[in-house]
Design a protein around this motif. Structure first.
Motif, mmCIF file in Angstrom:
data_model
loop_
_atom_site.group_PDB
_atom_site.id
_atom_site.type_symbol
_atom_site.label_atom_id
_atom_site.label_comp_id
_atom_site.label_asym_id
_atom_site.label_seq_id
_atom_site.Cartn_x
_atom_site.Cartn_y
_atom_site.Cartn_z
ATOM 1 N N UNK A 93 7.505 18.492 1.049
ATOM 2 C CA UNK A 93 7.086 18.268 2.429
ATOM 3 C C UNK A 93 6.565 16.837 2.596
ATOM 4 N N UNK A 94 5.808 16.375 1.608
ATOM 5 C CA UNK A 94 5.268 15.004 1.658
ATOM 6 C C UNK A 94 6.397 13.996 1.547
ATOM 7 N N UNK A 95 7.372 14.303 0.697
ATOM 8 C CA UNK A 95 8.531 13.430 0.523
ATOM 9 C C UNK A 95 9.306 13.305 1.832
ATOM 10 N N UNK A 96 9.475 14.430 2.537
ATOM 11 C CA UNK A 96 10.196 14.405 3.811
ATOM 12 C C UNK A 96 9.471 13.561 4.856
ATOM 13 N N UNK A 97 8.153 13.447 4.693
ATOM 14 C CA UNK A 97 7.350 12.614 5.600
ATOM 15 C C UNK A 97 7.245 11.173 5.118
ATOM 16 N N UNK A 98 8.157 10.790 4.189
ATOM 17 C CA UNK A 98 8.190 9.420 3.654
ATOM 18 C C UNK A 98 6.852 9.011 3.054
ATOM 19 N N UNK A 99 6.173 9.982 2.436
ATOM 20 C CA UNK A 99 4.911 9.756 1.718
ATOM 21 C C UNK A 99 3.793 9.271 2.653
ATOM 22 N N UNK A 100 3.969 9.569 3.913
ATOM 23 C CA UNK A 100 2.905 9.311 4.889
ATOM 24 C C UNK A 100 1.913 10.475 4.817
ATOM 25 N N UNK A 101 0.646 10.168 4.601
ATOM 26 C CA UNK A 101 -0.367 11.205 4.433
ATOM 27 C C UNK A 101 -1.259 11.372 5.663
ATOM 28 N N UNK A 102 -0.822 10.832 6.794
ATOM 29 C CA UNK A 102 -1.624 10.967 7.999
ATOM 30 C C UNK A 102 -1.895 12.452 8.276
ATOM 31 N N UNK A 121 -3.445 17.050 -13.154
ATOM 32 C CA UNK A 121 -2.874 18.093 -12.294
ATOM 33 C C UNK A 121 -1.547 18.599 -12.865
ATOM 34 N N UNK A 122 -1.311 19.903 -12.629
ATOM 35 C CA UNK A 122 -0.067 20.520 -13.094
ATOM 36 C C UNK A 122 1.002 20.539 -12.007
ATOM 37 N N UNK A 123 0.653 20.098 -10.796
ATOM 38 C CA UNK A 123 1.622 20.070 -9.696
ATOM 39 C C UNK A 123 1.401 18.797 -8.886
ATOM 40 N N UNK A 124 2.212 18.635 -7.859
ATOM 41 C CA UNK A 124 2.072 17.443 -7.001
ATOM 42 C C UNK A 124 1.689 17.840 -5.570
ATOM 43 N N UNK A 125 1.139 19.026 -5.427
ATOM 44 C CA UNK A 125 0.672 19.471 -4.115
ATOM 45 C C UNK A 125 -0.546 18.648 -3.692
ATOM 46 N N UNK A 126 -0.728 18.536 -2.386
ATOM 47 C CA UNK A 126 -1.905 17.841 -1.841
ATOM 48 C C UNK A 126 -2.565 18.759 -0.816
ATOM 49 N N UNK A 165 0.834 -1.208 0.000
ATOM 50 C CA UNK A 165 0.000 0.000 0.000
ATOM 51 C C UNK A 165 0.869 1.259 0.000
ATOM 52 N N UNK A 166 1.955 1.214 0.745
ATOM 53 C CA UNK A 166 2.875 2.352 0.766
ATOM 54 C C UNK A 166 3.486 2.610 -0.601
ATOM 55 N N UNK A 167 3.802 1.545 -1.324
ATOM 56 C CA UNK A 167 4.383 1.687 -2.665
ATOM 57 C C UNK A 167 3.366 2.274 -3.639
ATOM 58 N N UNK A 168 2.127 1.807 -3.529
ATOM 59 C CA UNK A 168 1.074 2.349 -4.403
ATOM 60 C C UNK A 168 0.847 3.827 -4.097
ATOM 61 N N UNK A 169 0.812 4.155 -2.802
ATOM 62 C CA UNK A 169 0.591 5.545 -2.398
ATOM 63 C C UNK A 169 1.710 6.448 -2.922
ATOM 64 N N UNK A 170 2.949 5.991 -2.809
ATOM 65 C CA UNK A 170 4.077 6.789 -3.305
ATOM 66 C C UNK A 170 3.989 6.990 -4.809
ATOM 67 N N UNK A 171 3.605 5.939 -5.533
ATOM 68 C CA UNK A 171 3.493 6.038 -6.988
ATOM 69 C C UNK A 171 2.422 7.073 -7.366
ATOM 70 N N UNK A 172 1.305 7.049 -6.633
ATOM 71 C CA UNK A 172 0.237 8.014 -6.900
ATOM 72 C C UNK A 172 0.709 9.442 -6.631
ATOM 73 N N UNK A 173 1.480 9.609 -5.548
ATOM 74 C CA UNK A 173 1.980 10.943 -5.198
ATOM 75 C C UNK A 173 3.056 11.408 -6.171
ATOM 76 N N UNK A 174 3.931 10.508 -6.578
ATOM 77 C CA UNK A 174 4.954 10.843 -7.573
ATOM 78 C C UNK A 174 4.320 11.328 -8.870
#
Length: 537
Positions: free
Chosen positions: A461-470, A409-414, A369-378
């Motif tokens: 910022x998301x990358x620094x949090x290891x793609x944790x979206x909590x 989307x034109x950016x990767x902001x969340x 799940x973490x890998x899928x989440x990172x791929x979606x965020x990337x």
């Protein structure tokens, strides 16, 4: 319109009184919803017969008499078949059955009495007219002993329901009023059913929020396509009628694994006035077999409230499935949350928006799940994460979140929004108020930080949090205690001490006024006075 909906809803719900003492809401909902739907089909056909035969203002009884007299007219039958996708013989209409119940039908000089088989035959008549009606009344078990221990008692129970609905006008009203009343019934049954309701009903406030999130900054003046791969009763899909640019030009696609719930969705669509050509519903397993075919359509909006942490096969063959293949891993067997998400995403247009409700675990769990989440965020696909209050749903009290996804989307902001404390507390379930929904939508559109409520997180910022979206990692809702004013505390202490001394002085003076002839009592009283005076020094 709200008043008309309320009146109709009340009348329909009161018809359940004949069943409430015999079974719980999860069972009697099938009877009432099925019979309401049958009455709608019957009344609609009869009114149309009245129009065709020159009496557009006919009552149901007048229209029935016209139909009975002209039932053998082939031109009439051809017209009815061309207009409706179903047919009902005169003796299978709702009006005819009410006449039987009221002992107004005679055969061979004898009064014909209503039997359960009469309604069963009416259901078969409708079901046999086309595949879209096949098996539609399967859940209405007319011969159940829950209705009564004898055939006569069973007939009496069903007669009571039919009679209670006989004077309810459900055709000569707008489809919105009827559809909303039917939706009200489904919601009431969900409320009474509790945890069993999760499979067929998403609370209206959540449905509204999901729908409107997918329409933010999207316009479809020529119509749009919408899809719910876990549609339940179809209530989530039908919300688009209220908010789309062209409600009559919406093409609905939905899939549901539970046959009973699937039939409920079909009825719901028809009662909301959705044209048969605009609805494409399928009874099937969304994860097991991809549908619809990708070449058939991609969707402007995808909405979903799937079963949480559902067990699925996670067969290795799915790694070749185009829904999952680009991610290189599969969601775990014990948690299909991302499987539902990726299925919906696969069917989303590049210019569309998807909104899905999931448990918070999808925001931080690791492994595949973490890998899928990172791929979606990337890829910049996750557009927003919205935390919802706990206890919104009938089948679970856990807090949930909405993920909003886009492919263009034109950016990767969340955008992170913590709306977990924005709700109205109810007796059994919490509710999102309209002002809560409006606030969420407003902040989502503006994509601005709001203290203790929302934060627009950059990809770094998301990358620094290891793609944790909590959500608490991005939205700090902690409210600190106000700082202590030590000078005020000191002044309060002095004031309190002065008041104590004053009261103690007054007490000593009062004690001095006390007298007694008993020397022991006076000795004790003087000791107390002496002690208090020493404390005052």
């Amino acid at each position: 319109m709200k008043e008309k909906t309320k009146e109709l809803s009340s009348a329909l719900y009161s018809a359940a009184d004949a069943l409430r003492s015999k079974m719980d809401a999860n069972e009697y909902k099938d009877y009432l919803l099925g019979i309401v739907f049958y009455k709608y089909l019957s009344d609609k056909l009869l009114y149309y017969v009245g129009e065709l035969l020159g009496n557009p203002d006919s009552t149901l009884e007048e229209a029935f008499n016209l139909y009975k007299e002209n039932a053998e007219d082939q031109d009439l039958q051809d017209e009815l078949k061309a207009t409706f996708s179903y047919s009902i013989e005169p003796q299978h209409t709702y009006t005819y059955l009410i006449k039987e119940i009221d002992h107004k039908i005679t055969e061979d000089g004898k009064v014909k009495t209503f039997q359960i088989s009469d309604l069963a035959d009416a259901f078969k008549d409708i079901e046999s007219t086309g595949s879209e009606f096949d098996g539609l009344f399967d859940d209405v078990d007319l011969y159940s002993r829950r209705l009564g221990s004898t055939p006569q008692k069973q007939a009496d129970t069903i007669s009571s329901v039919l009679s209670a609905l006989s004077n309810v006008e459900i055709v000569k009203t707008s489809s919105d009023v009827l559809g909303d009343a039917y939706e009200y019934l489904i919601g009431q049954f969900a409320s009474e059913t509790g945890k069993k309701a999760g499979e067929f009903y998403t609370p209206q406030q959540v449905s509204e929020l999901l729908t409107r999130l997918t329409l933010v900054n999207r316009h479809y003046p020529e119509g749009m396509t919408v899809y719910d791969p876990a549609m339940g009763s179809g209530s989530l899909l039908l919300n688009f009628k209220k908010y789309a640019d062209k409600p009559e030009e919406i093409i609905y696609y939905g899939q549901e694994i539970n046959l009973s719930t699937f039939n409920l969705a079909k009825m719901n669509m028809i009662l909301h006035g959705v044209d048969a050509n605009n609805q494409h519903l399928r009874n099937g397993d969304t994860l097991d077999e991809d549908w619809p075919p990708i070449q058939e359509t991609m969707f402007d909006s995808v909405v979903m409230n799937p079963p949480y942490s559902y067990h699925w096969s996670a067969n290795k063959g799915f790694l070749e499935d185009p829904r999952f293949s680009k991610f290189g891993v599969l969601p775990p067997k014990s948690k299909a949350d991302y499987a539902f998400l990726l299925h919906g995403l696969y069917h989303l247009k590049n210019s569309g928006t998807m909104a899905i409700v999931l448990p918070h675990g999808v925001l931080f769990r690791g492994g595949s799940e973490g890998k899928i989440r990172q791929k979606l965020l990337d890829s910049g696909i996750i557009d927003a994460v919205i935390g919802l209050p706990a206890n919104l749903f009938y089948n679970t009290s856990i807090p949930t979140c909405i993920l909003v996804l886009k492919k263009d989307k034109q950016d990767r902001d969340v955008m992170f929004i913590d709306a977990s404390k924005e709700f109205e507390k109810g007796k059994n379930q919490n509710k999102l108020k309209e002002e809560n929904i409006t606030k969420i939508l407003d902040i989502y559109k503006k994509r601005e930080d709001v203290k203790r409520y929302a934060h627009l997180a950059k990809f770094d910022e998301i990358n620094k949090n290891d793609f944790n979206l909590n959500i608490p990692r991005y939205v700090d809702t902690f409210v600190p205690e106000p700082p202590v004013d030590l000078k005020k505390v000191s002044a309060d202490l002095r004031k309190t001490d002065d008041e104590i001394q004053k009261n103690q002085t007054e007490l000593v003076e009062m004690l001095k006024d006390l007298t007694s002839d008993d020397p022991k009592i006076m000795d004790g009283l003087n000791d107390i006075i002496k002690t208090l005076q020493e404390e005052l020094k």
